[in-house]
Design an enzyme around this catalytic site. Structure first.
Site, PDB file in Angstrom:
ATOM      1  CB  ALA A 269     -10.737  -5.739   1.124  1.00  0.00           C
TER       2      ALA A 269
ATOM      3  CD  GLU B 289     -13.403  -7.020  -4.749  1.00  0.00           C
ATOM      4  OE1 GLU B 289     -12.248  -7.404  -4.635  1.00  0.00           O
ATOM      5  OE2 GLU B 289     -13.833  -6.289  -5.579  1.00  0.00           O
TER       6      GLU B 289
ATOM      7  NE  ARG C 277      -3.987  -2.311   0.162  1.00  0.00           N
ATOM      8  CZ  ARG C 277      -4.852  -2.285  -0.576  1.00  0.00           C
ATOM      9  NH1 ARG C 277      -5.087  -1.346  -1.528  1.00  0.00           N
ATOM     10  NH2 ARG C 277      -5.497  -3.359  -0.344  1.00  0.00           N
TER      11      ARG C 277
ATOM     12  CD  GLU D 161      -6.338  -6.238  -6.942  1.00  0.00           C
ATOM     13  OE1 GLU D 161      -6.536  -6.685  -8.169  1.00  0.00           O
ATOM     14  OE2 GLU D 161      -7.594  -6.227  -6.177  1.00  0.00           O
TER      15      GLU D 161
ATOM     16  CD  GLU E  90      -8.766  -8.822  -3.322  1.00  0.00           C
ATOM     17  OE1 GLU E  90      -8.544  -8.917  -2.313  1.00  0.00           O
ATOM     18  OE2 GLU E  90      -8.654  -7.621  -3.896  1.00  0.00           O
TER      19      GLU E  90
END
Length: 199
Positions: free
Chosen positions: A87, A104, A75, A155, A108
């Protein structure tokens, strides 16, 4: 005032005499400046900035062995690779947050769940943004193909792993894992489990 109102947030809106946008881009968020007045003293005006955000869903996926599906993702604002939960943004207009959470989890984590429960609905920083996090518990997990969804940007570099819930709880309480929605989800799960409310 009824006693039950003392422990509940109350929706309201103070008068706004002027609004302008300081930033509106192609990505999800905008930055708005409002001139706000106090309800009983409207001449007492002050400026407040709001980060407009569509909100997000977060999924605590727990398997039959009480392990949690986790991600490690970079991040940029926080300059960390954070341990996180699956998320995503609520950027599909009008979509039920549960459907967003299910999507999601599939995209993910490549997982689907039979048992879904809303654990928490929280404002991560009510003095700065209108964003709301809908935090779900997902159980009875099975593999699910992510289909044609492609991971990109941060991601595309994320790691995935399973962690015993107790170990993740210890990491939260020790301050080794500090991502807010993950901490809230794990703590809520632990409290509900201890109170016998998870069924």
């Amino acid at each position: 005032m009824p006693e039950d109102d003392l422990v509940a947030d109350r929706p309201t809106s103070w008068p706004v005499s002027a609004t302008r946008y300081l930033h509106r881009g192609d990505w999800v968020i905008s930055l708005r400046e409002d001139v706000v007045g106090r309800p009983r003293q409207p001449q007492d005006r002050f400026v407040r900035w709001t980060v407009e955000h569509p909100g997000a869903v977060v999924v605590l996926a727990v398997d039959d062995d009480e392990r949690v599906f986790c991600l490690r993702q970079y991040r940029h604002p926080g300059r960390h690779e954070f341990v996180e939960l699956p998320a995503g943004l609520r950027d599909e207009d009008g979509e039920d947050p549960l459907l967003t959470a299910q999507r999601e989890l599939r995209e993910e984590a490549e997982l689907a769940a039979v048992d879904w429960r809303l654990l928490l609905s929280t404002y991560p920083s009510a003095g700065l943004t209108e964003e709301v996090h809908e935090i779900y518990l997902a159980r009875e997990l099975t593999h699910a193909d992510r289909g044609d969804f492609e991971l990109h940007a941060e991601e595309a570099e994320m790691e995935t792993f399973w962690l015993p819930l107790e170990e993740l709880l210890d990491a939260v309480l020790d301050g080794r894992v500090r991502q807010g929605p993950l901490a809230q989800a794990v703590l809520a799960y632990d409290v509900l489990k201890r109170r016998g409310k998870l069924g």
